[in-house]
Design an enzyme around this catalytic site. Structure first.
Site, PDB file in Angstrom:
ATOM      1  CG  LEU A  55     -24.018   3.109 -30.240  1.00 21.90           C
ATOM      2  CD1 LEU A  55     -23.364   3.660 -31.497  1.00 21.90           C
ATOM      3  CD2 LEU A  55     -23.120   3.372 -29.031  1.00 21.90           C
ATOM      4  CG  ASP A  56     -28.003   6.541 -25.340  1.00 18.67           C
ATOM      5  OD1 ASP A  56     -28.410   5.420 -25.019  1.00 18.67           O
ATOM      6  OD2 ASP A  56     -27.277   7.263 -24.623  1.00 18.67           O
ATOM      7  CE  LYS A  57     -34.650  10.442 -32.009  1.00 18.61           C
ATOM      8  NZ  LYS A  57     -35.925  11.059 -31.639  1.00 18.61           N
ATOM      9  CG  HIS A  99     -29.206   6.748 -21.171  1.00 17.38           C
ATOM     10  ND1 HIS A  99     -30.248   7.541 -20.780  1.00 17.38           N
ATOM     11  CD2 HIS A  99     -29.449   6.445 -22.458  1.00 17.38           C
ATOM     12  CE1 HIS A  99     -31.096   7.690 -21.792  1.00 17.38           C
ATOM     13  NE2 HIS A  99     -30.617   7.023 -22.825  1.00 17.38           N
ATOM     14  NE  ARG A 112     -26.245   9.887 -24.233  1.00 16.97           N
ATOM     15  CZ  ARG A 112     -25.940  10.793 -25.157  1.00 16.97           C
ATOM     16  NH1 ARG A 112     -25.815  12.054 -24.827  1.00 16.97           N
ATOM     17  NH2 ARG A 112     -25.756  10.439 -26.418  1.00 16.97           N
TER      18      ARG A 112
END
Ligand code: URA
Length: 236
Positions: A103-105, A185, A188
């Site tokens: 999972l992204d930051k 990502h 997104r």
């Protein structure tokens, strides 16, 4: 009794396919005898299994779920950023668990960890089509054309082709998105390819697993029943 290759992969030396050439090369011994067949049944409690002469003690197989807060990168180490490993109780570092996918930051929500390399590999492989469900807040409003483009399989701005996915508009600037793969990502970039910028993203579900009442920043071990279902879902 369990299969030798399964035991070896649970010890963390590699996935079952990575372990195959090690067996072939004669790097594995069972009670001192070189064993090249990964399908043989062994009793890890009664046999001495060694890899390049080093005795493998086996590990408890663990699968844990974190409700990830924003601000942590999904990595086991990072020179600059705080990693998700900082959120786990120390005992799990000893068990050598690794994050399943990433999972992204800025992304919050459900992140699994396991010390079973084969399970990890199967959960992230698009071949197994484990659905991941995300809640997104975003600019603009998802339309029927966006829904259909997601279903057909989007082409991202850099030309990357995505598998069919589900977009469900929930209200102005809010959507639920289901994907069966985990490109960098991904959500997104999928939304960006339709002109919408994601401003908040939470993973709410992976396969049959939901966050339930797990607090943000908290961790829980999956039950044996949940692990058995997870194994079944990826044909392990
Ligand atoms: N898709 C993203 O864009 N980010 C995540 O963290 C997960 C899926």
């Amino acid at each position: 009794m369990e299969r030798l290759d399964k035991f070896l992969s649970q010890c963390g030396i590699g996935t079952r396919s990575q372990v195959k050439p090690m067996l072939k090369a004669g790097q594995i011994t069972v009670n001192g005898v070189v064993t090249r067949d990964g399908s043989v049944k062994i009793d890890p409690a009664a046999s001495e299994i060694a890899f390049n002469g080093q005795i493998l003690t086996g590990r408890r197989r663990v699968v844990i779920m974190l409700n990830k807060p924003e601000g942590y990168v999904t990595a086991t180490e990072d020179a600059k950023e705080q990693t998700v490993m900082a959120l786990l109780p120390r005992e799990y570092a000893v068990q050598e668990v690794k994050p399943v996918g990433r999972l992204d930051k800025a992304t919050e929500g459900l992140l699994l960890f396991t010390n079973d390399g084969e399970l990890l590999h199967r959960l992230i492989s698009p071949k197994n089509e484990v659905p991941k469900i995300y809640y997104a807040r975003h600019t603009g409003q998802a339309t029927a054309e966006d829904v259909s483009a997601f279903r057909q399989g989007l082409t991202l701005k850099d030309g990357t082709q995505c598998l069919s996915a589900t977009l469900e508009p929930l209200g102005p600037g809010e959507s639920r998105i289901t994907v069966c793969e985990g490109k960098y990502h991904q959500v997104r970039r999928m939304m960006a390819s339709r002109g919408m910028e994601v401003t908040y993203l939470e993973r709410q579900q992976e396969g049959f697993l939901t966050l339930g009442g797990l607090d943000r920043g908290s961790v829980r071990e999956l039950t044996q029943e949940e692990i058995a279902l997870l194994d079944k879902s990826v044909k392990l």
